[in-house]
Enzyme design. Structure first.
Site, mmCIF file in Angstrom:
data_model
loop_
_atom_site.group_PDB
_atom_site.id
_atom_site.type_symbol
_atom_site.label_atom_id
_atom_site.label_comp_id
_atom_site.label_asym_id
_atom_site.label_seq_id
_atom_site.Cartn_x
_atom_site.Cartn_y
_atom_site.Cartn_z
ATOM 1 N N GLY A 1 -5.215 8.251 15.042
ATOM 2 C CA GLY A 1 -4.429 9.281 14.377
ATOM 3 C C GLY A 1 -3.054 9.552 14.942
ATOM 4 N N GLY B 1 -4.733 2.866 14.971
ATOM 5 C CA GLY B 1 -4.289 1.851 14.021
ATOM 6 C C GLY B 1 -2.780 1.895 13.868
ATOM 7 N N ARG C 1 2.000 3.436 -0.241
ATOM 8 C CA ARG C 1 2.141 4.722 0.447
ATOM 9 C C ARG C 1 3.110 5.679 -0.254
ATOM 10 N NH1 ARG C 1 3.610 5.643 5.022
ATOM 11 N NH2 ARG C 1 1.920 7.040 5.584
ATOM 12 N N TYR D 1 1.208 8.950 -1.368
ATOM 13 C CA TYR D 1 1.396 10.129 -0.498
ATOM 14 C C TYR D 1 2.815 10.669 -0.532
ATOM 15 C CZ TYR D 1 -2.341 7.406 1.823
ATOM 16 O OH TYR D 1 -3.438 6.649 2.107
ATOM 17 N N CYS E 1 4.550 -1.248 -14.246
ATOM 18 C CA CYS E 1 4.728 -0.357 -15.394
ATOM 19 C C CYS E 1 4.122 1.015 -15.145
ATOM 20 C CB CYS E 1 4.096 -1.006 -16.624
ATOM 21 S SG CYS E 1 4.802 -2.628 -16.893
ATOM 22 N N GLU E 2 4.682 1.737 -14.221
ATOM 23 C CA GLU E 2 4.267 3.096 -13.893
ATOM 24 C C GLU E 2 5.499 3.816 -13.371
ATOM 25 O OE1 GLU E 2 0.893 4.398 -13.222
ATOM 26 O OE2 GLU E 2 -0.249 2.543 -13.430
ATOM 27 N N TYR F 1 -1.085 0.110 6.941
ATOM 28 C CA TYR F 1 -1.452 0.595 5.611
ATOM 29 C C TYR F 1 -0.478 0.091 4.545
ATOM 30 C CZ TYR F 1 -4.307 3.432 8.663
ATOM 31 O OH TYR F 1 -5.174 3.828 9.647
HETATM 32 N N1 LLP Z 1 -10.722 5.976 12.988
HETATM 33 C C1 LLP Z 1 -11.148 6.440 11.805
HETATM 34 C C2 LLP Z 1 -12.539 6.865 11.668
HETATM 35 C C3 LLP Z 1 -10.255 6.513 10.723
HETATM 36 O O1 LLP Z 1 -10.694 6.988 9.565
HETATM 37 C C4 LLP Z 1 -8.906 6.087 10.875
HETATM 38 C C5 LLP Z 1 -7.978 6.145 9.764
HETATM 39 C C6 LLP Z 1 -8.519 5.585 12.133
HETATM 40 C C7 LLP Z 1 -9.439 5.560 13.157
HETATM 41 C C8 LLP Z 1 -7.136 5.088 12.400
HETATM 42 O O2 LLP Z 1 -6.189 6.086 12.264
HETATM 43 P P1 LLP Z 1 -4.657 5.816 12.669
HETATM 44 O O3 LLP Z 1 -4.599 5.632 14.176
HETATM 45 O O4 LLP Z 1 -4.203 4.597 11.972
HETATM 46 O O5 LLP Z 1 -3.968 7.018 12.207
HETATM 47 N N2 LLP Z 1 -3.714 5.120 4.314
HETATM 48 C C9 LLP Z 1 -3.199 6.246 5.052
HETATM 49 C C10 LLP Z 1 -3.889 6.412 6.378
HETATM 50 C C11 LLP Z 1 -5.381 6.538 6.254
HETATM 51 C C12 LLP Z 1 -6.074 6.645 7.568
HETATM 52 C C13 LLP Z 1 -7.538 6.550 7.398
HETATM 53 N N3 LLP Z 1 -8.298 6.569 8.602
HETATM 54 C C14 LLP Z 1 -1.686 6.082 5.198
HETATM 55 O O6 LLP Z 1 -1.150 5.105 4.700
HETATM 56 O O7 LLP Z 1 -1.029 6.936 5.763
#
Ligand code: LLP
Length: 424
Positions: free
Chosen positions: A239, A279, A316, A320, A347-348, A375
């Protein structure tokens, strides 16, 4: 580190001009910097030196095999959310004993495969899942290592779609239910309780929510110890946010130091191994989406730059309203600056990548959509039968093709026309 810089007005990925990559591989193309990924991971590793820590890379951010391979070689663990992601880890040479399996909807076959591969831990999100895992493990004569993902009811202060630690989210087991479910876990014969897990959201730009979640987790750890349920590890999820625009997230080291500081004040805190599931903060700023301007047009008082990348490539912004910087690949060309909406051919009306940007561009120019390493490709689709772009990993002065551009015929290769007797 910033791997994408101008040198003599050409935008480079490490030492390779993006224009050269467009020339060789076409557009749209995802371009990643090996050094940027490595240095992000190494920063976490350095901050964790001397501690029992496993940094698991969350594959969902970008699961290209080359990236998984690179991180596996640097000692990363992996956070997976599907059997498919497990196969990617294995195909890339990752070590299953460093894999944690997260996700709210694990299927029996995925559980079986993960048990057979020998994953480090299942992060279990419900009582039903716990019972199912016990049954699957028993059926193949294994004991499944488990953590419960608890929902600490902490507001991560991020976009509602990517905030996961609040009571109203579908994720995790409510804090006040956790003790009861842990007792159940400890009583099931084919499970071994090894840890506790939480993940409160993504793109978090302050340290406080992480510490608030950690406090909630430590409360539970104490309550569990009081019942003789002793844990080996705490998994604090991922996160950590990155800079897309003017955000000022804490550094990787600052976050880890704050967590360790808090743990060290807990009587048994220093005894736990700490897992993270990062991530975005490993790959987000390490990639760009390279695209070419097809057409410029004005409708009323808005000006549109129609590029060859679209919402199906980078979702994204439309999903979002996310902000990604847009940089011209060549600077200093004789062009008037104007204010542009950068949009794709889909087409959106929601198909936009950036809006209201001051850019000096002409048809045929190349643009880099920045901070697209996380992502981006991982969330792409083939909407409008658009083959997804190539992926290129730059290593110094080398550009390595790590995924070929899809071909149109690949996109319908699994489809069938009607048999003659059904065609009428
Ligand atoms: N662990 C779990 C259980 C998760 O659900 C996630 C992300 C992570 C780790 C990794 O989180 P990070 O370090 O990448 O923040 N598609 C969205 C982000 C969705 C994140 C979902 N879960 C975007 O493009 O912002």
């Amino acid at each position: 580190m910033d791997a994408f810089r101008y040198r003599q007005q050409h935008l480079l990925a490490e030492d390779v001009a993006l224009a050269e990559i467009a020339e060789r591989f076409g557009t749209p193309t995802w371009v990643y910097s090996k050094a940027a990924i490595a240095s992000a991971f190494d920063e976490f590793a350095a901050a964790a030196a001397g501690r029992k820590v496993l940094v698991c890379y969350a594959l969902k951010a970008n699961s290209n095999l080359a990236i998984v391979d690179l991180l596996a070689r640097r000692g990363a663990g992996f956070d997976i959310v599907s059997g498919g992601e497990l196969e990617r880890v294995l195909a890339a040479g990752g070590d299953p004993s460093r894999v944690v399996f997260s996700g709210v909807g694990k299927q029996r076959a995925e559980m079986r495969r993960a048990l057979e591969a020998g994953v480090r831990c299942f992060n279990v999100e419900s009582e039903s899942e716990l019972r199912r895992l016990d049954e699957v493990a028993g059926s193949i004569g294994r004991r499944a290592p488990v953590s419960l993902r608890v929902n600490p009811d902490v507001d991560a202060g991020t976009h509602p779609y990517i905030s996961t630690g609040l009571r109203e989210n579908k994720f995790g087991i409510a804090h006040d239910e956790a003790l009861r479910v842990y007792r159940l876990a400890a009583s099931l014969p084919n499970l071994r309780v090894v840890g506790i897990d939480c993940h409160i959201g993504s793109q978090i730009t302050t340290i406080e929510p992480f510490l608030a979640a950690l406090d909630k987790v430590l409360e539970l750890v104490d309550a569990l110890a009081g019942e003789g349920i002793v844990l080996e590890h705490l998994d604090l999820g991922g996160g950590l946010g990155i800079r897309y625009d003017d955000e000022t997230p804490p550094s990787r080291a600052a976050l880890l130091q704050a967590v360790f500081g808090r743990l060290d004040r807990h009587p048994r805190g220093a005894g736990f191994e700490v897992l993270f599931e990062f991530g975005r903060s490993i790959v987000g700023n390490a990639g760009v989406l390279l695209t070419r301007v097809e057409y410029l047009k004005a409708n009323g008082d808005r000006r549109f730059a129609i590029v060859d990348a679209a919402m199906n490539d980078l979702m994204r912004p439309s999903l979002y309203e996310a902000w990604h910087d847009v940089l011209p690949v060549e600077q200093g060309l004789p062009r008037e600056a104007d204010t542009w909406d950068v949009v794709g051919p889909v087409c959106e009306s929601g198909d936009w990548l950036a809006r209201g940007r001051r850019l000096a561009i002409a048809e045929g120019d190349l643009l880099a959509i920045m901070s697209a390493g996380a992502y981006g490709m991982a969330m792409s689709s083939n909407y409008n039968t658009r083959p997804r772009g190539a992926e290129v990993l730059v290593d110094g002065d080398r550009a390595l093709l790590v995924r070929e551009r899809e071909r149109v015929e690949d996109l319908f290769a699994l489809e069938r026309r009607l048999p003659d007797d059904a065609a009428g």
